[in-house]
Design a protein around this motif. Sequence first.
Motif, PDB file in Angstrom:
ATOM      1  N   GLY A  42       6.145  -4.645  14.594  1.00 30.78           N
ATOM      2  CA  GLY A  42       7.152  -3.614  14.734  1.00 30.78           C
ATOM      3  C   GLY A  42       7.137  -2.544  13.666  1.00 30.78           C
ATOM      4  O   GLY A  42       8.015  -1.678  13.643  1.00 30.78           O
ATOM      5  N   LYS A  43       6.140  -2.605  12.794  1.00 34.67           N
ATOM      6  CA  LYS A  43       6.065  -1.615  11.708  1.00 34.67           C
ATOM      7  C   LYS A  43       4.747  -0.863  11.763  1.00 34.67           C
ATOM      8  O   LYS A  43       3.791  -1.296  12.400  1.00 34.67           O
ATOM      9  N   GLU A  44       4.700   0.260  11.071  1.00 26.33           N
ATOM     10  CA  GLU A  44       3.477   1.030  11.008  1.00 26.33           C
ATOM     11  C   GLU A  44       2.502   0.390  10.017  1.00 26.33           C
ATOM     12  O   GLU A  44       2.905  -0.319   9.100  1.00 26.33           O
ATOM     13  N   ARG A  45       1.247   0.680  10.235  1.00 27.66           N
ATOM     14  CA  ARG A  45       0.229   0.203   9.317  1.00 27.66           C
ATOM     15  C   ARG A  45       0.438   0.876   7.956  1.00 27.66           C
ATOM     16  O   ARG A  45       0.739   2.075   7.884  1.00 27.66           O
ATOM     17  N   GLU A  46       0.260   0.103   6.893  1.00 26.12           N
ATOM     18  CA  GLU A  46       0.491   0.644   5.556  1.00 26.12           C
ATOM     19  C   GLU A  46      -0.632   0.275   4.601  1.00 26.12           C
ATOM     20  O   GLU A  46      -1.326  -0.731   4.775  1.00 26.12           O
ATOM     21  N   PHE A  47      -0.770   1.088   3.584  1.00 17.56           N
ATOM     22  CA  PHE A  47      -1.774   0.875   2.564  1.00 17.56           C
ATOM     23  C   PHE A  47      -1.412  -0.314   1.691  1.00 17.56           C
ATOM     24  O   PHE A  47      -0.242  -0.521   1.349  1.00 17.56           O
ATOM     25  N   VAL A  48      -2.427  -1.087   1.294  1.00 17.34           N
ATOM     26  CA  VAL A  48      -2.234  -2.220   0.395  1.00 17.34           C
ATOM     27  C   VAL A  48      -2.998  -1.998  -0.909  1.00 17.34           C
ATOM     28  O   VAL A  48      -2.412  -2.018  -1.990  1.00 17.34           O
ATOM     29  N   ALA A  49      -4.308  -1.807  -0.809  1.00 17.48           N
ATOM     30  CA  ALA A  49      -5.127  -1.662  -2.009  1.00 17.48           C
ATOM     31  C   ALA A  49      -6.433  -0.978  -1.638  1.00 17.48           C
ATOM     32  O   ALA A  49      -6.864  -1.022  -0.488  1.00 17.48           O
ATOM     33  N   ALA A  50      -7.068  -0.351  -2.640  1.00 15.79           N
ATOM     34  CA  ALA A  50      -8.354   0.295  -2.411  1.00 15.79           C
ATOM     35  C   ALA A  50      -9.183   0.224  -3.684  1.00 15.79           C
ATOM     36  O   ALA A  50      -8.655   0.067  -4.791  1.00 15.79           O
ATOM     37  N   ILE A  51     -10.494   0.349  -3.496  1.00 12.95           N
ATOM     38  CA  ILE A  51     -11.419   0.273  -4.614  1.00 12.95           C
ATOM     39  C   ILE A  51     -12.534   1.288  -4.397  1.00 12.95           C
ATOM     40  O   ILE A  51     -12.995   1.484  -3.278  1.00 12.95           O
ATOM     41  N   THR A  58      -9.367   1.318  -8.979  1.00 10.90           N
ATOM     42  CA  THR A  58      -8.583   0.601  -7.975  1.00 10.90           C
ATOM     43  C   THR A  58      -7.208   1.247  -7.861  1.00 10.90           C
ATOM     44  O   THR A  58      -6.733   1.913  -8.785  1.00 10.90           O
ATOM     45  N   HIS A  59      -6.603   1.027  -6.720  1.00  8.05           N
ATOM     46  CA  HIS A  59      -5.281   1.598  -6.467  1.00  8.05           C
ATOM     47  C   HIS A  59      -4.516   0.600  -5.612  1.00  8.05           C
ATOM     48  O   HIS A  59      -5.093   0.002  -4.695  1.00  8.05           O
ATOM     49  N   TYR A  60      -3.240   0.425  -5.929  1.00  9.16           N
ATOM     50  CA  TYR A  60      -2.422  -0.554  -5.219  1.00  9.16           C
ATOM     51  C   TYR A  60      -1.105   0.059  -4.759  1.00  9.16           C
ATOM     52  O   TYR A  60      -0.545   0.933  -5.424  1.00  9.16           O
ATOM     53  N   ALA A  61      -0.621  -0.452  -3.653  1.00  5.78           N
ATOM     54  CA  ALA A  61       0.733  -0.121  -3.242  1.00  5.78           C
ATOM     55  C   ALA A  61       1.703  -0.754  -4.237  1.00  5.78           C
ATOM     56  O   ALA A  61       1.435  -1.836  -4.778  1.00  5.78           O
ATOM     57  N   ASP A  62       2.819  -0.109  -4.469  1.00  2.00           N
ATOM     58  CA  ASP A  62       3.787  -0.635  -5.427  1.00  2.00           C
ATOM     59  C   ASP A  62       4.253  -2.043  -5.038  1.00  2.00           C
ATOM     60  O   ASP A  62       4.534  -2.871  -5.901  1.00  2.00           O
ATOM     61  N   SER A  63       4.318  -2.298  -3.751  1.00  2.00           N
ATOM     62  CA  SER A  63       4.841  -3.576  -3.271  1.00  2.00           C
ATOM     63  C   SER A  63       3.944  -4.762  -3.604  1.00  2.00           C
ATOM     64  O   SER A  63       4.392  -5.907  -3.574  1.00  2.00           O
ATOM     65  N   THR A 102     -14.595  11.208  -0.616  1.00  2.00           N
ATOM     66  CA  THR A 102     -13.626  12.229  -0.291  1.00  2.00           C
ATOM     67  C   THR A 102     -12.662  12.374  -1.454  1.00  2.00           C
ATOM     68  O   THR A 102     -12.497  11.445  -2.239  1.00  2.00           O
ATOM     69  N   LEU A 103     -12.033  13.525  -1.539  1.00  2.00           N
ATOM     70  CA  LEU A 103     -11.043  13.738  -2.597  1.00  2.00           C
ATOM     71  C   LEU A 103      -9.642  13.355  -2.136  1.00  2.00           C
ATOM     72  O   LEU A 103      -8.686  13.485  -2.882  1.00  2.00           O
ATOM     73  N   GLN A 104      -9.541  12.892  -0.912  1.00  3.01           N
ATOM     74  CA  GLN A 104      -8.250  12.456  -0.415  1.00  3.01           C
ATOM     75  C   GLN A 104      -7.777  11.238  -1.195  1.00  3.01           C
ATOM     76  O   GLN A 104      -8.596  10.429  -1.657  1.00  3.01           O
ATOM     77  N   PRO A 105      -6.490  11.070  -1.351  1.00  2.00           N
ATOM     78  CA  PRO A 105      -5.965   9.891  -2.052  1.00  2.00           C
ATOM     79  C   PRO A 105      -6.467   8.597  -1.430  1.00  2.00           C
ATOM     80  O   PRO A 105      -6.628   8.513  -0.208  1.00  2.00           O
ATOM     81  N   MET A 106      -6.695   7.588  -2.250  1.00  3.58           N
ATOM     82  CA  MET A 106      -7.264   6.340  -1.750  1.00  3.58           C
ATOM     83  C   MET A 106      -6.331   5.636  -0.778  1.00  3.58           C
ATOM     84  O   MET A 106      -6.754   4.825   0.021  1.00  3.58           O
ATOM     85  N   GLY A 107      -5.067   5.930  -0.853  1.00  3.10           N
ATOM     86  CA  GLY A 107      -4.122   5.310   0.059  1.00  3.10           C
ATOM     87  C   GLY A 107      -3.935   6.049   1.366  1.00  3.10           C
ATOM     88  O   GLY A 107      -3.145   5.618   2.211  1.00  3.10           O
TER      89      GLY A 107
END
Length: 125
Positions: A42-51, A58-63, A102-107
């Motif tokens: 029931g929720k939208e797909r969300e970012f978790v982590a990237a490398i 590395t980049h992480y979602a605050d959650s 790409t220069l787009q944010p990792m999330g």
Amino acid sequence: QVQLVESGGGLVQAGGSLRLSCTASGLTFSTLAMGWFRQAPGKEREFVAAISWGGGTTHYADSVKGRFTISRDNAKRAVNLEMSSLKPEDTAVYYCAARPFTLQPMGDMRSYDYWGQGTQVTVSS
């Protein structure tokens, strides 16, 4: 043919740990940034982590910050997500994704070109 295959999902109690893995084929793995995303019912797909391609960024979602760790092994064409201190709200289908430079944010989910089929993670309370 590009293929990303996730594994390692399952059922775990709150406070427990799981390790997800994603192996890639059909692409030059070492040149791609890799990410993990999740989608709960029931929720939208969300970012978790990237490398980044070399693993230096590395980049992480605050959650998940402080609880999840993303890593990669370019020789094995694999990216992993170590999840600890799991909470019921972490329950979701987890997807592995890949993107070229790409220069787009990792999330930014829209910047990822390739996706796996997902693996279910269920955290019981």
